[in-house]
Design an enzyme around this catalytic site. Structure first.
Site, PDB file in Angstrom:
ATOM      1  N   GLU A   1      70.124 -47.811 -11.344  1.00 29.96           N
ATOM      2  CA  GLU A   1      71.388 -47.364 -11.916  1.00 29.96           C
ATOM      3  C   GLU A   1      71.326 -47.304 -13.436  1.00 29.96           C
ATOM      4  OE1 GLU A   1      74.140 -45.991 -10.273  1.00 29.96           O
ATOM      5  OE2 GLU A   1      72.372 -45.912  -9.007  1.00 29.96           O
TER       6      GLU A   1
ATOM      7  N   ASP B   1      55.749 -18.942 -29.537  1.00 34.00           N
ATOM      8  CA  ASP B   1      56.287 -19.326 -28.246  1.00 34.00           C
ATOM      9  C   ASP B   1      57.718 -18.861 -28.048  1.00 34.00           C
ATOM     10  OD1 ASP B   1      53.978 -20.582 -27.645  1.00 34.00           O
ATOM     11  OD2 ASP B   1      54.706 -22.588 -28.126  1.00 34.00           O
TER      12      ASP B   1
ATOM     13  N   PRO C   1      70.107 -39.893 -17.985  1.00 32.30           N
ATOM     14  CA  PRO C   1      70.958 -38.708 -17.832  1.00 32.30           C
ATOM     15  C   PRO C   1      72.068 -38.644 -18.889  1.00 32.30           C
ATOM     16  CG  PRO C   1      70.692 -39.877 -15.740  1.00 32.30           C
ATOM     17  CD  PRO C   1      70.140 -40.763 -16.815  1.00 32.30           C
TER      18      PRO C   1
ATOM     19  N   ARG D   1      51.591 -30.397 -27.675  1.00 31.32           N
ATOM     20  CA  ARG D   1      51.100 -29.070 -28.051  1.00 31.32           C
ATOM     21  C   ARG D   1      51.601 -28.620 -29.416  1.00 31.32           C
ATOM     22  NH1 ARG D   1      54.111 -25.123 -27.119  1.00 31.32           N
ATOM     23  NH2 ARG D   1      52.549 -23.610 -26.444  1.00 31.32           N
TER      24      ARG D   1
HETATM   25  C1  9D3 Z   1      74.298 -39.870 -13.899  1.00 31.23           C
HETATM   26  C2  9D3 Z   1      73.876 -40.299 -12.544  1.00 31.23           C
HETATM   27  N1  9D3 Z   1      74.009 -41.768 -12.375  1.00 31.23           N
HETATM   28  C3  9D3 Z   1      75.314 -42.004 -11.758  1.00 31.23           C
HETATM   29  C4  9D3 Z   1      75.521 -43.386 -11.261  1.00 31.23           C
HETATM   30  C5  9D3 Z   1      72.939 -42.269 -11.507  1.00 31.23           C
HETATM   31  C6  9D3 Z   1      71.554 -41.988 -11.971  1.00 31.23           C
HETATM   32  C7  9D3 Z   1      70.902 -40.832 -11.578  1.00 31.23           C
HETATM   33  C8  9D3 Z   1      69.605 -40.601 -11.958  1.00 31.23           C
HETATM   34  C9  9D3 Z   1      70.888 -42.898 -12.756  1.00 31.23           C
HETATM   35  C10 9D3 Z   1      69.583 -42.671 -13.122  1.00 31.23           C
HETATM   36  C11 9D3 Z   1      68.941 -41.531 -12.728  1.00 31.23           C
HETATM   37  C12 9D3 Z   1      67.531 -41.330 -13.082  1.00 31.23           C
HETATM   38  N2  9D3 Z   1      67.364 -40.267 -14.082  1.00 31.23           N
HETATM   39  C13 9D3 Z   1      66.734 -40.495 -15.224  1.00 31.23           C
HETATM   40  O1  9D3 Z   1      66.302 -41.605 -15.435  1.00 31.23           O
HETATM   41  C14 9D3 Z   1      66.620 -39.449 -16.196  1.00 31.23           C
HETATM   42  C15 9D3 Z   1      67.077 -38.095 -16.189  1.00 31.23           C
HETATM   43  C16 9D3 Z   1      67.798 -37.312 -15.231  1.00 31.23           C
HETATM   44  O2  9D3 Z   1      68.146 -37.743 -14.123  1.00 31.23           O
HETATM   45  N3  9D3 Z   1      68.119 -36.023 -15.561  1.00 31.23           N
HETATM   46  C17 9D3 Z   1      67.753 -35.459 -16.736  1.00 31.23           C
HETATM   47  N4  9D3 Z   1      67.095 -36.129 -17.664  1.00 31.23           N
HETATM   48  C18 9D3 Z   1      66.761 -37.434 -17.375  1.00 31.23           C
HETATM   49  S1  9D3 Z   1      65.946 -38.435 -18.411  1.00 31.23           S
HETATM   50  C19 9D3 Z   1      65.969 -39.710 -17.393  1.00 31.23           C
END
Ligand code: 9D3
Length: 239
Positions: free
Chosen positions: A122, A175, A94, A160
């Site tokens: 985490e 696209d 994220p 693609r």
């Molecule tokens: C930012 C949130 N984190 C706070 C402690 C916890 C957390 C949430 C979700 C840690 C890892 C995840 C899993 N998400 C991904 O691995 C992820 C992701 C996403 O949640 N949103 C957008 N793109 C991606 S790419 C990988």
């Protein structure tokens, strides 16, 4: 292009790349996609892929050792500076830079070996990011339970765009997002369905009028759903 996905859930990908354009591209040898279980590179008795975070806190963190071993095995080195050109190691979190069509185009054009690390829990030990990762990517501002769905989206958007992945009938250049305009609405037979008529202009066969109508409808749709894209059209025309 060779794509290796590192995940603790390889089964997630078993059938996902067996449909449509991605399936055809694999069959044609345009791309080779393999999902690997990170656990395969553990050497401890309990095959541990995660551990508790230093400093405390909830949840678990993916351990660095199996991931370094996987990269060494797949690339031949765990020194980012020694990666062959065309090699990219993408970490999905994220916290990453947001994935956009521009990023997909850049990967499709310049990468020949893509390794995708899917985070879980985490997160991942930051030394993986510091030493191995070339691109840290998020797919958008919403919370997933792991990087696996993001990997699926990355691969789909990228494959693609590879040369010859689309049939000759379609072109990636047409696209949505390639021109920052959403698609115009489409209709097919019957011309009247449950009282709803297909717009008359589409039935008349006046190609000039049809083009005008489609452009207008694309603009209306973009204004309604994605006004943020409209600012980018004039930028593009200056390129
Ligand atoms: C930012 C949130 N984190 C706070 C402690 C916890 C957390 C949430 C979700 C840690 C890892 C995840 C899993 N998400 C991904 O691995 C992820 C992701 C996403 O949640 N949103 C957008 N793109 C991606 S790419 C990988």
């Amino acid at each position: 292009m060779k794509i290796d996905i590192l995940t603790i859930f390889p089964d997630f990908f078993r059938e996902i790349f067996d449909f449509g354009i991605v399936r055809r591209a694999r069959a044609a040898g345009i791309v080779e996609i393999t999902a690997h279980d990170i656990r395969a590179w553990t050497i401890d008795k309990h095959r541990m892929v995660d551990d508790r975070p230093f400093g405390g806190g909830d949840g678990m963190v993916l351990k660095p050792e199996p991931i370094f071993a996987a990269i060494e095995n797949l690339i031949g080195t765990a020194e980012r500076a020694d990666y062959p050109s065309g090699t990219k190691v993408v970490l999905l979190t994220p916290q990453g830079k947001q994935f956009k069509q521009t990023v997909a185009r850049e990967f499709a054009a310049n990468a020949t070996h893509l390794i995708i690390l899917c985070g879980r829990y985490e997160g991942i030990d930051e030394r993986v990011n510091e030493a191995l990762v070339t691109d840290e990517i998020s797919i958008g501002d919403y919370v997933l339970s792991g990087g696996e769905p993001a990997a699926m989206i990355l691969v789909d958007a990228l494959v693609r765009l590879l040369p010859d992945a689309l049939g000759s009938k379609t072109s990636a250049a047409n696209d949505s997002f390639e021109n920052n305009l959403l698609d115009f609405p489409n209709y097919t037979r019957p011309p009247e369905f449950r009282g709803m008529r297909v717009p008359e202009v589409l039935l008349n066969g006046n190609h000039h009028e049809i083009e005008k109508w489609r452009k207008q409808k694309a603009l209306e749709k973009t204004e309604k759903n994605r006004p943020d894209l409209l600012g980018k059209i004039s930028e593009n025309e200056n390129e």
